[in-house]
Design a protein around this motif. Structure first.
Motif, PDB file in Angstrom:
ATOM      1  N   UNK A 174      87.338  57.254  45.095  1.00  0.00           N
ATOM      2  CA  UNK A 174      88.088  58.498  45.299  1.00  0.00           C
ATOM      3  C   UNK A 174      87.137  59.681  45.397  1.00  0.00           C
ATOM      4  N   UNK A 175      86.082  59.685  44.589  1.00  0.00           N
ATOM      5  CA  UNK A 175      85.113  60.775  44.637  1.00  0.00           C
ATOM      6  C   UNK A 175      84.405  60.825  45.984  1.00  0.00           C
ATOM      7  N   UNK A 176      84.005  59.664  46.504  1.00  0.00           N
ATOM      8  CA  UNK A 176      83.368  59.628  47.822  1.00  0.00           C
ATOM      9  C   UNK A 176      84.336  60.071  48.906  1.00  0.00           C
ATOM     10  N   UNK A 177      85.590  59.656  48.779  1.00  0.00           N
ATOM     11  CA  UNK A 177      86.585  60.071  49.760  1.00  0.00           C
ATOM     12  C   UNK A 177      86.848  61.559  49.722  1.00  0.00           C
ATOM     13  N   UNK A 178      86.865  62.139  48.523  1.00  0.00           N
ATOM     14  CA  UNK A 178      87.077  63.583  48.395  1.00  0.00           C
ATOM     15  C   UNK A 178      85.912  64.355  49.000  1.00  0.00           C
ATOM     16  N   UNK A 179      84.689  63.893  48.731  1.00  0.00           N
ATOM     17  CA  UNK A 179      83.522  64.584  49.289  1.00  0.00           C
ATOM     18  C   UNK A 179      83.526  64.503  50.816  1.00  0.00           C
ATOM     19  N   UNK A 180      83.858  63.335  51.357  1.00  0.00           N
ATOM     20  CA  UNK A 180      83.909  63.197  52.812  1.00  0.00           C
ATOM     21  C   UNK A 180      85.011  64.074  53.407  1.00  0.00           C
ATOM     22  N   UNK A 181      86.180  64.099  52.780  1.00  0.00           N
ATOM     23  CA  UNK A 181      87.299  64.869  53.306  1.00  0.00           C
ATOM     24  C   UNK A 181      87.026  66.366  53.226  1.00  0.00           C
ATOM     25  N   UNK A 182      86.334  66.798  52.161  1.00  0.00           N
ATOM     26  CA  UNK A 182      85.982  68.219  52.047  1.00  0.00           C
ATOM     27  C   UNK A 182      85.051  68.640  53.170  1.00  0.00           C
ATOM     28  N   UNK A 183      84.041  67.816  53.472  1.00  0.00           N
ATOM     29  CA  UNK A 183      83.123  68.128  54.563  1.00  0.00           C
ATOM     30  C   UNK A 183      83.823  68.067  55.916  1.00  0.00           C
ATOM     31  N   UNK A 184      84.732  67.122  56.072  1.00  0.00           N
ATOM     32  CA  UNK A 184      85.438  66.961  57.345  1.00  0.00           C
ATOM     33  C   UNK A 184      86.389  68.128  57.616  1.00  0.00           C
ATOM     34  N   UNK A 185      87.006  68.668  56.551  1.00  0.00           N
ATOM     35  CA  UNK A 185      87.987  69.740  56.727  1.00  0.00           C
ATOM     36  C   UNK A 185      87.357  71.070  57.110  1.00  0.00           C
TER      37      UNK A 185
END
Length: 294
Positions: A174-185
């Motif tokens: 979940x932490x990796x997904x949050x970091x990726x989604x934050x950069x993507x947004x």
């Protein structure tokens, strides 16, 4: 598949009476005390096993196996009959055993949301053959690239990443997904979510519980206290709670399998019950015998 001879029959790593005789009593007591402290179950020593919930029994089984100090621990879907909270706690305990005790763990599991982040290597099997293997990220990427339906069981972070883009490192936790989604947004501003649909149910209850109290023994503490519940026709209720919270007991009370010592349960029509252990409903070895009698 390797065949095991009768002389060297494989068996679980737990102390049998004969094996226990090989150890001195102080050694056995020390191992039991160490595992009880490690699992946090010291207050279970004088409890009856029947008083434990399904998750607690499975944890006790794990502690008994670890008292043998195995170098390899093999588990075959140990969370199959546990609720989500108990299953998550059990898998977290396995991760702690691997990290702190250095025990090698081989796990077969369908709850990939919790099991995948713990694994250092994953192997996917299909029809008795090895489909792919590698790190969790490598396996997720391979399943997504091949369009295999097994990818639908991958953790949420992996499925969100695959639905948006297919480049870069696949997030697993979940932490990796949050970091990726934050950069993507940053370059792709998110859109507002559509409103959730609402449903209207007819008046009148099909099942109603009023002030239910229940305990298994006269002098034991209450398992259910002041339970009030009203179910309308067509509703879909999810009863959630921690391990040992009384979920199964409450369902048995609502179904009439247990009787409260205080309170009432009323219902319209019939009630169908599917227990946690499906084997409970199999009263015959063959379905044909039941069909002929019906």
């Amino acid at each position: 598949m390797k065949t095991i001879s009768k002389r060297r029959q494989a068996r679980p790593a737990r102390l049998t009476p004969r094996e226990a005789a090989q150890y001195e009593t102080p050694v056995i007591r020390q191992r039991v005390a160490e595992m009880a402290a490690f699992f946090g179950i010291e207050n279970w020593f004088y409890k009856n096993v029947t008083e434990l919930s399904g998750g607690q029994k499975q944890l006790l089984n794990l502690a008994s196996v670890m008292a043998m100090q195995p170098s390899v621990l093999i588990l075959d879907e140990p969370t199959s009959q546990l609720d989500p909270i108990a299953a998550s706690d059990f898998l977290a305990t396995l991760g702690r055993i691997n990290r702190e005790l250095g025990t090698t763990i081989l796990l077969t599991e369908h709850r990939l949301e919790d099991a995948f982040p713990l694994a250092t290597r994953v192997a996917v099997m299909e029809e008795g053959k090895l489909l792919c293997s590698g790190t969790p990220a490598e396996v997720g990427t391979a399943l997504r690239a091949s369009g295999h339906t097994m990818f639908l069981a991958m953790p949420t972070a992996m499925r969100v990443w695959a639905a948006v883009e297919q480049e870069g490192i696949c997030p697993v936790t979940v932490r990796e997904g949050r970091d990726w989604l934050t950069a993507y947004s940053v370059e792709h501003p998110p859109c507002p979510l559509p409103p959730e649909p609402s449903r209207v149910y007819p008046d009148g209850a099909v099942l109603e519980a009023s002030e239910l109290w229940f305990k298994y023994e006269k002098d034991s503490p209450d398992v259910v206290r002041e339970l009030n519940l009203t179910l309308k026709r067509g509703e879909f209720y999810a009863l959630m709670g921690g391990n040992g919270a009384g979920k199964s007991t409450s369902l048995k009370l609502l179904a009439g399998l247990l009787k409260p010592y205080r309170g009432t349960v009323t219902h319209q029509g019939t009630i169908g019950v599917l227990p946690q252990n499906p084997q409970t409903l199999f009263v015959k070895k063959q379905f044909r015998k039941i069909w002929r009698r019906s």
